[in-house]
Design an enzyme around this catalytic site. Structure first.
Site, mmCIF file in Angstrom:
data_model
loop_
_atom_site.group_PDB
_atom_site.id
_atom_site.type_symbol
_atom_site.label_atom_id
_atom_site.label_comp_id
_atom_site.label_asym_id
_atom_site.label_seq_id
_atom_site.Cartn_x
_atom_site.Cartn_y
_atom_site.Cartn_z
ATOM 1 C CE LYS A 68 22.011 8.399 -24.621
ATOM 2 N NZ LYS A 68 22.643 8.788 -23.409
ATOM 3 C CE LYS A 128 28.231 11.370 -20.214
ATOM 4 N NZ LYS A 128 29.562 11.021 -20.663
HETATM 5 P P1 NAP Z 1 25.248 -0.126 -24.786
HETATM 6 O O1 NAP Z 1 26.518 -0.839 -25.004
HETATM 7 O O2 NAP Z 1 24.346 0.126 -25.942
HETATM 8 O O3 NAP Z 1 24.437 -0.930 -23.641
HETATM 9 C C1 NAP Z 1 23.119 -0.608 -23.327
HETATM 10 C C2 NAP Z 1 22.627 -1.499 -22.209
HETATM 11 O O4 NAP Z 1 21.265 -1.148 -21.935
HETATM 12 C C3 NAP Z 1 22.640 -2.988 -22.551
HETATM 13 O O5 NAP Z 1 22.843 -3.712 -21.362
HETATM 14 C C4 NAP Z 1 21.225 -3.205 -23.065
HETATM 15 O O6 NAP Z 1 20.762 -4.522 -22.933
HETATM 16 C C5 NAP Z 1 20.450 -2.304 -22.127
HETATM 17 N N1 NAP Z 1 19.153 -1.927 -22.675
HETATM 18 C C6 NAP Z 1 18.918 -1.340 -23.877
HETATM 19 N N2 NAP Z 1 17.595 -1.145 -24.032
HETATM 20 C C7 NAP Z 1 17.000 -1.626 -22.922
HETATM 21 C C8 NAP Z 1 15.650 -1.718 -22.495
HETATM 22 N N3 NAP Z 1 14.637 -1.265 -23.257
HETATM 23 N N4 NAP Z 1 15.398 -2.281 -21.291
HETATM 24 C C9 NAP Z 1 16.404 -2.740 -20.521
HETATM 25 N N5 NAP Z 1 17.709 -2.692 -20.863
HETATM 26 C C10 NAP Z 1 17.991 -2.132 -22.061
HETATM 27 O O7 NAP Z 1 25.483 1.300 -24.115
HETATM 28 P P2 NAP Z 1 26.707 1.841 -23.232
HETATM 29 O O8 NAP Z 1 27.755 2.374 -24.125
HETATM 30 O O9 NAP Z 1 27.051 0.849 -22.178
HETATM 31 O O10 NAP Z 1 25.991 3.134 -22.589
HETATM 32 C C11 NAP Z 1 25.103 3.062 -21.483
HETATM 33 C C12 NAP Z 1 24.880 4.479 -20.981
HETATM 34 O O11 NAP Z 1 26.122 5.053 -20.595
HETATM 35 C C13 NAP Z 1 24.268 5.434 -22.009
HETATM 36 O O12 NAP Z 1 23.411 6.339 -21.375
HETATM 37 C C14 NAP Z 1 25.488 6.157 -22.565
HETATM 38 O O13 NAP Z 1 25.152 7.423 -23.097
HETATM 39 C C15 NAP Z 1 26.332 6.262 -21.313
HETATM 40 N N6 NAP Z 1 27.788 6.376 -21.507
HETATM 41 C C16 NAP Z 1 28.443 5.612 -22.423
HETATM 42 C C17 NAP Z 1 29.821 5.765 -22.569
HETATM 43 C C18 NAP Z 1 30.611 4.983 -23.579
HETATM 44 O O14 NAP Z 1 31.742 5.413 -23.871
HETATM 45 N N7 NAP Z 1 30.136 3.886 -24.130
HETATM 46 C C19 NAP Z 1 30.529 6.656 -21.763
HETATM 47 C C20 NAP Z 1 29.828 7.404 -20.822
HETATM 48 C C21 NAP Z 1 28.457 7.253 -20.701
HETATM 49 P P3 NAP Z 1 20.999 -5.638 -24.084
HETATM 50 O O15 NAP Z 1 22.328 -6.256 -23.761
HETATM 51 O O16 NAP Z 1 19.856 -6.563 -23.937
HETATM 52 O O17 NAP Z 1 21.002 -4.909 -25.407
#
Ligand code: NAP
Length: 302
Positions: free
Chosen positions: A244, A176
């Site tokens: 990151k 990844k």
């Molecule tokens: P996001 O929209 O920023 O969501 C982050 C999630 O993590 C939210 O549910 C948030 O909760 C929670 N969170 C943040 N800090 C936390 C903490 N200290 N304790 C517990 N929960 C916490 O991110 P995302 O885009 O879904 O990405 C999530 C992961 O998937 C990341 O590792 C990212 O690199 C990966 N990813 C993302 C994509 C993409 O296109 N977006 C694609 C592939 C992989 P709250 O709702 O309370 O903020």
């Protein structure tokens, strides 16, 4: 599947987690949802049959299988191994699957922490942004034991299209990081090309028509040229998460003695964009770091 494995806890309902959990519910799994901000779990439960809300990762983990989808390793460690974490609720023989993008070394150390309690672990990150999470066509790459991968397969099939067992623990995370670093470099190069096209006074629609039909084409041209030119930076994948991933990849490369000069250049550009306050924007915002000289030039032109 046993009764237990028809239930699954989902921890982290952000841009990716919420639609992935929704697809598990649509596929007939009983989803026990937990999110740091509880309203998101309540909204998911209100809009999807088969979703219930738990008030802690430990409570959710009684489901026997847990999926986490949070930003990085400190958050994964907190929800799986911290106080009130999933490890407190998972039974011996349970399964934890982390689908966040984190460092392979962190994946291996989390696996060790869980294995002390008799819990199997997969690092199983995904590619594809929110649209693919919504329509269940993510690519999923898993690292960990074959037996755990086979147990997780029905869950993966509900969320993804291409599901690959990449190898042992940490290999899902490593694949990844390499994939995202390629995307980050590619998007940065696209941003530079578009900035140059603007500086040269080109019709960018025509320039893109040519690029898209030729050897300059890429997934990033299809996905990010539009947002870069329109300035619509609503996040599908946040720039801070891309940064990151590039940093994790560089750290792994350094530890292995491998040189990644293009990734180092990309890291500088994404860092500059993040320092401009664009970390929460889509990573197409990298154009804001490369476009500045072009805009400065156009201000100075007669
Ligand atoms: P996001 O929209 O920023 O969501 C982050 C999630 O993590 C939210 O549910 C948030 O909760 C929670 N969170 C943040 N800090 C936390 C903490 N200290 N304790 C517990 N929960 C916490 O991110 P995302 O885009 O879904 O990405 C999530 C992961 O998937 C990341 O590792 C990212 O690199 C990966 N990813 C993302 C994509 C993409 O296109 N977006 C694609 C592939 C992989 P709250 O709702 O309370 O903020």
């Amino acid at each position: 599947m046993s009764d237990k494995q028809t239930r699954v806890a989902f921890l982290g309902l952000g841009i990716m987690g919420a639609p992935m959990a929704a697809n598990l519910a649509r596929a007939g799994f009983e989803v026990v949802a937990w999110n740091r901000t509880a309203e998101k779990a309540e909204t998911l439960a209100a809009s999807h049959e088969g979703v219930t809300v738990a008030d802690s990762p430990a409570a959710a983990a009684a489901a026997g299988t847990v999926i986490s989808m949070v930003p990085d390793s400190p958050e994964v460690e907190a929800v799986l191994l911290g106080d009130g974490g999933a490890v407190e609720g998972l039974p011996e023989g349970g399964l934890a699957i982390d689908m966040s993008t984190i460092a392979p070394s962190a994946s291996r150390s989390i696996a060790d922490g869980l294995s002390e309690k008799g819990i199997a672990f997969l690092d199983a990150p995904v590619t594809g942004s929110r649209p693919k999470a919504e329509d269940g066509t993510l690519t999923i790459m898993a690292g960990g034991p074959e037996s755990a991968f086979e147990r997780a397969r029905p869950l993966f099939d509900a969320m993804g299209q291409l599901v690959v067992h990449a190898g042992p623990q940490g290999h899902g995370s490593m694949v990844k990081l390499i994939n995202n670093t390629l995307a980050a470099v590619n998007a940065a190069a696209l941003a530079e090309g578009l900035a140059l096209a603007r500086a040269a006074g080109l019709d960018t629609d025509r320039a893109l028509e040519v690029v898209a039909s030729g050897s300059g084409n890429s997934a990033m041209v299809a996905l990010k040229a539009g947002p870069m030119l329109s300035g619509d930076l609503e996040p599908l994948f946040k720039l801070e998460h891309m940064l990151k991933d590039v940093r994790h990849c560089l750290a792994e490369a350094r530890a292995l003695g491998a040189g990644l000069s293009l990734a180092e250049s990309a890291e500088r550009l994404y860092t500059e964009a993040a320092e401009k306050g664009l970390g929460g924007s889509d990573f197409a915002a990298v154009i804001e770091a490369v476009d500045r000289p072009a805009r400065a030039r156009s201000r100075n032109s007669p």
